[in-house]
Motif scaffolding. Structure first.
Motif, PDB file in Angstrom:
ATOM      1  N   THR A   1      23.930 -33.282 -30.861  1.00 47.29           N
ATOM      2  CA  THR A   1      23.307 -31.957 -30.903  1.00 47.29           C
ATOM      3  C   THR A   1      21.975 -31.954 -30.156  1.00 47.29           C
ATOM      4  O   THR A   1      21.165 -32.864 -30.303  1.00 47.29           O
ATOM      5  N   LYS A   2      21.805 -30.941 -29.329  1.00 46.41           N
ATOM      6  CA  LYS A   2      20.539 -30.707 -28.625  1.00 46.41           C
ATOM      7  C   LYS A   2      20.051 -29.340 -29.082  1.00 46.41           C
ATOM      8  O   LYS A   2      20.648 -28.314 -28.756  1.00 46.41           O
ATOM      9  N   GLU A   3      18.993 -29.314 -29.840  1.00 48.21           N
ATOM     10  CA  GLU A   3      18.463 -28.057 -30.376  1.00 48.21           C
ATOM     11  C   GLU A   3      17.936 -27.176 -29.246  1.00 48.21           C
ATOM     12  O   GLU A   3      17.284 -27.655 -28.318  1.00 48.21           O
ATOM     13  N   ARG A   4      18.175 -25.885 -29.355  1.00 45.62           N
ATOM     14  CA  ARG A   4      17.728 -24.925 -28.345  1.00 45.62           C
ATOM     15  C   ARG A   4      16.213 -24.721 -28.357  1.00 45.62           C
ATOM     16  O   ARG A   4      15.619 -24.427 -27.332  1.00 45.62           O
ATOM     17  N   ALA A   5      15.611 -24.853 -29.502  1.00 43.05           N
ATOM     18  CA  ALA A   5      14.158 -24.702 -29.651  1.00 43.05           C
ATOM     19  C   ALA A   5      13.661 -23.370 -29.099  1.00 43.05           C
ATOM     20  O   ALA A   5      12.671 -23.312 -28.367  1.00 43.05           O
ATOM     21  N   GLY A   6      14.394 -22.306 -29.420  1.00 43.37           N
ATOM     22  CA  GLY A   6      13.971 -20.978 -28.988  1.00 43.37           C
ATOM     23  C   GLY A   6      13.938 -20.789 -27.481  1.00 43.37           C
ATOM     24  O   GLY A   6      13.155 -19.999 -26.973  1.00 43.37           O
ATOM     25  N   GLY A   7      14.774 -21.525 -26.761  1.00 43.27           N
ATOM     26  CA  GLY A   7      14.815 -21.418 -25.309  1.00 43.27           C
ATOM     27  C   GLY A   7      14.049 -22.513 -24.591  1.00 43.27           C
ATOM     28  O   GLY A   7      14.165 -22.687 -23.381  1.00 43.27           O
ATOM     29  N   ARG A   8      13.257 -23.259 -25.330  1.00 44.24           N
ATOM     30  CA  ARG A   8      12.411 -24.296 -24.708  1.00 44.24           C
ATOM     31  C   ARG A   8      13.247 -25.399 -24.047  1.00 44.24           C
ATOM     32  O   ARG A   8      12.923 -25.855 -22.941  1.00 44.24           O
ATOM     33  N   TYR A   9      14.327 -25.837 -24.705  1.00 39.51           N
ATOM     34  CA  TYR A   9      15.179 -26.884 -24.132  1.00 39.51           C
ATOM     35  C   TYR A   9      15.754 -26.428 -22.786  1.00 39.51           C
ATOM     36  O   TYR A   9      15.720 -27.161 -21.800  1.00 39.51           O
ATOM     37  N   TYR A  10      16.248 -25.212 -22.752  1.00 38.08           N
ATOM     38  CA  TYR A  10      16.839 -24.642 -21.538  1.00 38.08           C
ATOM     39  C   TYR A  10      15.786 -24.507 -20.441  1.00 38.08           C
ATOM     40  O   TYR A  10      16.011 -24.869 -19.287  1.00 38.08           O
ATOM     41  N   GLU A  11      14.630 -24.017 -20.808  1.00 38.63           N
ATOM     42  CA  GLU A  11      13.551 -23.866 -19.830  1.00 38.63           C
ATOM     43  C   GLU A  11      13.127 -25.217 -19.264  1.00 38.63           C
ATOM     44  O   GLU A  11      12.914 -25.350 -18.056  1.00 38.63           O
ATOM     45  N   ASP A  12      13.029 -26.230 -20.116  1.00 36.94           N
ATOM     46  CA  ASP A  12      12.678 -27.572 -19.642  1.00 36.94           C
ATOM     47  C   ASP A  12      13.712 -28.097 -18.651  1.00 36.94           C
ATOM     48  O   ASP A  12      13.362 -28.735 -17.654  1.00 36.94           O
ATOM     49  N   MET A  13      14.991 -27.824 -18.924  1.00 37.86           N
ATOM     50  CA  MET A  13      16.038 -28.269 -18.006  1.00 37.86           C
ATOM     51  C   MET A  13      15.928 -27.552 -16.656  1.00 37.86           C
ATOM     52  O   MET A  13      16.093 -28.167 -15.603  1.00 37.86           O
TER      53      MET A  13
ATOM     54  N   LYS B   1      17.285 -14.245 -30.938  1.00 39.30           N
ATOM     55  CA  LYS B   1      16.269 -15.139 -30.365  1.00 39.30           C
ATOM     56  C   LYS B   1      16.857 -16.034 -29.280  1.00 39.30           C
ATOM     57  O   LYS B   1      16.150 -16.465 -28.392  1.00 39.30           O
ATOM     58  N   GLU B   2      18.170 -16.311 -29.337  1.00 36.89           N
ATOM     59  CA  GLU B   2      18.784 -17.160 -28.330  1.00 36.89           C
ATOM     60  C   GLU B   2      19.140 -16.397 -27.068  1.00 36.89           C
ATOM     61  O   GLU B   2      19.522 -16.983 -26.072  1.00 36.89           O
ATOM     62  N   ARG B   3      19.031 -15.093 -27.077  1.00 37.40           N
ATOM     63  CA  ARG B   3      19.274 -14.323 -25.856  1.00 37.40           C
ATOM     64  C   ARG B   3      18.230 -14.636 -24.802  1.00 37.40           C
ATOM     65  O   ARG B   3      18.395 -14.326 -23.639  1.00 37.40           O
ATOM     66  N   ARG B   4      17.168 -15.270 -25.220  1.00 34.00           N
ATOM     67  CA  ARG B   4      16.138 -15.699 -24.278  1.00 34.00           C
ATOM     68  C   ARG B   4      16.744 -16.603 -23.212  1.00 34.00           C
ATOM     69  O   ARG B   4      16.324 -16.593 -22.060  1.00 34.00           O
ATOM     70  N   ASP B   5      17.766 -17.384 -23.573  1.00 33.35           N
ATOM     71  CA  ASP B   5      18.414 -18.263 -22.602  1.00 33.35           C
ATOM     72  C   ASP B   5      19.032 -17.468 -21.459  1.00 33.35           C
ATOM     73  O   ASP B   5      18.963 -17.870 -20.307  1.00 33.35           O
ATOM     74  N   LEU B   6      19.633 -16.340 -21.773  1.00 31.04           N
ATOM     75  CA  LEU B   6      20.216 -15.496 -20.738  1.00 31.04           C
ATOM     76  C   LEU B   6      19.121 -14.927 -19.840  1.00 31.04           C
ATOM     77  O   LEU B   6      19.253 -14.891 -18.622  1.00 31.04           O
ATOM     78  N   GLU B   7      18.014 -14.528 -20.432  1.00 27.87           N
ATOM     79  CA  GLU B   7      16.879 -14.021 -19.656  1.00 27.87           C
ATOM     80  C   GLU B   7      16.325 -15.122 -18.748  1.00 27.87           C
ATOM     81  O   GLU B   7      15.966 -14.862 -17.599  1.00 27.87           O
ATOM     82  N   LEU B   8      16.255 -16.348 -19.257  1.00 24.57           N
ATOM     83  CA  LEU B   8      15.756 -17.462 -18.444  1.00 24.57           C
ATOM     84  C   LEU B   8      16.684 -17.730 -17.267  1.00 24.57           C
ATOM     85  O   LEU B   8      16.221 -18.019 -16.166  1.00 24.57           O
ATOM     86  N   SER B   9      18.009 -17.618 -17.487  1.00 24.10           N
ATOM     87  CA  SER B   9      18.955 -17.811 -16.383  1.00 24.10           C
ATOM     88  C   SER B   9      18.663 -16.823 -15.275  1.00 24.10           C
ATOM     89  O   SER B   9      18.584 -17.181 -14.103  1.00 24.10           O
ATOM     90  N   ASP B  10      18.496 -15.579 -15.639  1.00 26.79           N
ATOM     91  CA  ASP B  10      18.218 -14.535 -14.663  1.00 26.79           C
ATOM     92  C   ASP B  10      16.911 -14.819 -13.928  1.00 26.79           C
ATOM     93  O   ASP B  10      16.816 -14.695 -12.710  1.00 26.79           O
ATOM     94  N   GLU B  11      15.907 -15.242 -14.679  1.00 17.49           N
ATOM     95  CA  GLU B  11      14.592 -15.531 -14.094  1.00 17.49           C
ATOM     96  C   GLU B  11      14.673 -16.688 -13.090  1.00 17.49           C
ATOM     97  O   GLU B  11      14.180 -16.580 -11.962  1.00 17.49           O
ATOM     98  N   TYR B  12      15.315 -17.791 -13.473  1.00 15.76           N
ATOM     99  CA  TYR B  12      15.357 -18.949 -12.598  1.00 15.76           C
ATOM    100  C   TYR B  12      16.324 -18.797 -11.436  1.00 15.76           C
ATOM    101  O   TYR B  12      16.163 -19.442 -10.396  1.00 15.76           O
ATOM    102  N   LEU B  13      17.310 -17.958 -11.567  1.00 16.65           N
ATOM    103  CA  LEU B  13      18.230 -17.732 -10.454  1.00 16.65           C
ATOM    104  C   LEU B  13      17.551 -17.025  -9.290  1.00 16.65           C
ATOM    105  O   LEU B  13      18.041 -17.042  -8.164  1.00 16.65           O
ATOM    106  N   SER B  14      16.409 -16.422  -9.542  1.00 14.50           N
ATOM    107  CA  SER B  14      15.693 -15.721  -8.466  1.00 14.50           C
ATOM    108  C   SER B  14      14.867 -16.672  -7.604  1.00 14.50           C
ATOM    109  O   SER B  14      14.309 -16.262  -6.604  1.00 14.50           O
ATOM    110  N   TYR B  15      14.753 -17.951  -7.991  1.00 14.40           N
ATOM    111  CA  TYR B  15      13.959 -18.913  -7.210  1.00 14.40           C
ATOM    112  C   TYR B  15      14.624 -19.230  -5.914  1.00 14.40           C
ATOM    113  O   TYR B  15      15.593 -19.574  -5.617  1.00 14.40           O
TER     114      TYR B  15
END
Length: 94
Positions: free
Chosen positions: A25-37, A80-94
């Motif tokens: 298990t890798k905890e999402r940590a409110g989107g922090r894990y995804y953002e770090d990746m 609160k986990e929908r933040r991951d979807l928002e992060l995907s959208d944000e990082y795809l613009s790079y």
């Protein structure tokens, strides 16, 4: 030359279908894990990044918003986990 394509994911928790597998298990940590990746992938100057995975509900890696029709309430994607979807959208613009 080798092509490096890092893969990012929001976390991982398959204990609903594999209760014995808690150690992976890798905890999402409110989107922090995804953002770090994402930051690590971008920091590696990757021109392509894969997302693992978009809708693996059984493994707890879902990031898409959905409202299941016949699934218990606790299986739905928490707001609160929908933040991951928002992060995907944000990082795809790079």
């Amino acid at each position: 030359h080798l092509l490096f394509i890092p893969s990012v994911g929001p976390g991982y928790d398959d204990t609903r279908i594999r209760p014995w597998n808690k150690r992976t298990t890798k905890e999402r940590a409110g989107g922090r894990y995804y953002e770090d990746m994402w930051m690590a992938a971008l920091g590696a100057s990757a021109s392509i990044v894969s997302i693992t995975s978009y809708n693996e509900w059984g493994e707890g890696t879902q990031i898409e918003p959905a409202v299941p029709k016949s699934v218990p309430e606790d299986a739905r994607l928490p707001s609160k986990e929908r933040r991951d979807l928002e992060l995907s959208d944000e990082y795809l613009s790079y």
